[in-house]
Design a protein around this motif. Structure first.
Motif, PDB file in Angstrom:
ATOM      1  N   SER A 266       0.805  -1.199  -0.096  1.00 21.25           N
ATOM      2  CA  SER A 266       0.038  -0.302   0.301  1.00 21.25           C
ATOM      3  C   SER A 266       1.082   1.069  -0.191  1.00 21.25           C
ATOM      4  O   SER A 266       1.835   1.022   0.773  1.00 21.25           O
ATOM      5  CB  SER A 266      -1.024  -0.148   0.616  1.00 21.25           C
ATOM      6  N   ILE A 267       0.535   2.422  -0.378  1.00 16.61           N
ATOM      7  CA  ILE A 267       1.566   2.954  -0.527  1.00 16.61           C
ATOM      8  C   ILE A 267       0.518   4.630   0.247  1.00 16.61           C
ATOM      9  O   ILE A 267      -1.330   4.643  -0.207  1.00 16.61           O
ATOM     10  CB  ILE A 267       1.281   3.804  -1.543  1.00 16.61           C
ATOM     11  N   ALA A 268       1.677   5.221   1.118  1.00 19.14           N
ATOM     12  CA  ALA A 268       0.999   6.375   1.590  1.00 19.14           C
ATOM     13  C   ALA A 268       1.033   7.522   1.044  1.00 19.14           C
ATOM     14  O   ALA A 268       2.011   8.088   1.129  1.00 19.14           O
ATOM     15  CB  ALA A 268       1.088   6.327   3.472  1.00 19.14           C
ATOM     16  N   ASN A 269       0.468   8.745   0.954  1.00 15.99           N
ATOM     17  CA  ASN A 269       0.680   9.482   0.064  1.00 15.99           C
ATOM     18  C   ASN A 269       0.349  10.514   0.459  1.00 15.99           C
ATOM     19  O   ASN A 269       0.368  12.246   0.146  1.00 15.99           O
ATOM     20  CB  ASN A 269       0.179   9.697  -1.449  1.00 15.99           C
ATOM     21  N   ASP A 270      -0.403  10.535   1.876  1.00 12.32           N
ATOM     22  CA  ASP A 270      -0.780  12.320   2.400  1.00 12.32           C
ATOM     23  C   ASP A 270      -1.201  11.618   3.597  1.00 12.32           C
ATOM     24  O   ASP A 270      -1.599  10.384   4.219  1.00 12.32           O
ATOM     25  CB  ASP A 270      -1.954  12.892   1.819  1.00 12.32           C
TER      26      ASP A 270
END
Length: 416
Positions: free
Chosen positions: A42-46
């Protein structure tokens, strides 16, 4: 018989299925289970904070839903959020915001397949809610943690219930690898910090963990190019390691020399404090600045959410004295002096003499160990140099010459 061919075909299929099953069981028993197929992380972008001192909410936007484990620690107060494999692609400089009960937060890789977020809070809190929402109606998956204030007694009760699994007992040092007498000396290079532990961060966002890794990789190439040493790194990527793991790594490798590489930060004297400093281990710090730096470096594990059993001060002091064996300590001082002499006229020095303090990462009982602070990320001039290819080349050359000089001195002193 009309049905016979069909029965025969089914039997053949059945035999094939059974053979396949037995083969799978055999491979599982003797070769281990096949590696599971992992989905993309998963990508955390904010991420952001909301609320006030009555209730503060931490929110992170994720590309997909992940499992979480949330618990709290004291001294200093902080809330730990462990997640399955997450890659952080957050805006530069994020995490310094102060809002409500939260003074800021850190994030990064904590262990293979495990990421961590640490919320620094300004007092005892309770985790009132923690959950991850599925992506829905064009909105990303969201991690949500709600904090409310409490008293210390209640905090400790809940921390004991939820966080006992994070206490890490010191492990005995692993056995040293047996090596031939004529083997090349092993030099262990230790780029400080990593993963969730970013180390010092400059006002422009330059992170210590990145600067020291880049320098260490260059130094490793130069040392290997001499063909005189076997060189290994405690980390070669953005990975978190405890201080004790670093010491144990050098011991297990049978290191002949251990060099821990860092970059300093001293905002009180941002313009004046600059240059490289060399440190060795001692029970008593050489000065107040060395003592404060060692105390800060020794907090790295705690800041990343790792706790260790407390030991009485007297016991810690005794261990420190015992570990700093005379011969090992003498060799550490010799190597520190070799670095200083090779830096003279080549690398700007903060102190013209080696300093000393109780750095945990230097507490190897049998490996000469030195900590090198390359410069100050709080100083704009030093930051430019730390990011300069030319400066790194010159400094890595000087350290390489220092390592060569140290071993040449040792060989010259060997009895024949």
């Amino acid at each position: 018989m009309p049905g016979f061919p069909a029965r025969k075909r089914m039997t053949a299929v059945g035999r094939a299925a059974i053979a396949t099953l037995l083969l799978a069981l055999f491979c599982g028993m003797f070769f281990g289970q096949p590696a599971p197929v992992h989905a993309d992380p998963s990508i955390a972008n904010d991420a952001r904070l909301a609320g006030d001192r009555k209730r503060t909410r931490f929110i992170a936007d994720l590309s997909s839903k992940v499992g979480i484990n949330v618990f709290s620690l004291d001294d200093p107060y902080r809330v730990i959020i462990d997640l399955a494999d997450v890659r952080f692609q957050l805006p530069t400089g994020i995490g310094k915001e102060t809002k409500g009960l939260v003074r800021g937060y850190r994030y990064g890789l904590f262990a293979p397949g495990k990421s961590r977020i640490v919320l620094d809070v300004d007092g005892p809190v309770l985790v009132d809610k923690s959950f991850v929402l599925d992506a829905n109606n064009g909105q990303p998956a969201r991690l949500v943690v709600d904090l409310v204030p409490t008293d210390r007694k209640t905090f400790l009760e809940h921390a004991e219930d939820a966080g006992t699994q994070i206490a890490v007992a010191p492990k005995p040092l692993p056995p040293t690898a047996d090596r031939p007498a004529n083997a090349k000396p092993i030099v262990v290079l230790d780029p400080g910090h990593g993963g969730i532990d970013s180390g010092a961060v400059s006002p422009k966002g330059t992170q210590e963990k990145d600067v020291v890794l880049a320098f260490t990789e260059l130094l490793s190439k130069k040392l290997k190019a001499t063909d005189k040493f076997e060189v290994v790194l405690t980390r070669d990527d953005d990975t978190f390691l405890t201080l004790r793991d670093r010491v144990a790594f050098a011991h297990k490798k049978g290191a002949s020399l251990f060099l821990s590489i860092h970059a300093d930060y001293y905002p009180k004297k941002a313009e004046a404090a600059r240059g490289a400093t060399v440190f060795t281990l001692s029970e008593k710090a050489s000065d107040e600045e060395a003592r404060a730096l060692a105390a800060n470096e020794n907090l790295a594990d705690a800041m990343a959410g790792v706790t260790l059993p407390e030991e009485p001060d007297a016991v810690v002091t005794d261990i420190l004295i015992d570990l700093a064996q005379r011969e090992t300590q003498n060799r550490s001082v010799v190597f520190a002096g070799s670095i200083m002499s090779n830096f003279e006229g080549q690398v700007h020095l903060h102190s013209r003499k080696p300093k000393s303090a109780g750095f945990l990462v230097l507490k190897s009982p049998d490996v000469p160990s030195v900590l090198l602070e390359l410069g100050y990320l709080s100083n704009p001039e030093d930051e430019k140099l730390l990011l300069s290819d030319k400066w790194r080349e010159n400094t890595a050359d000087a350290v390489t010459q220092a390592v060569e000089g140290y071993f040449e001195q040792r060989i010259a002193r060997m009895p024949f």
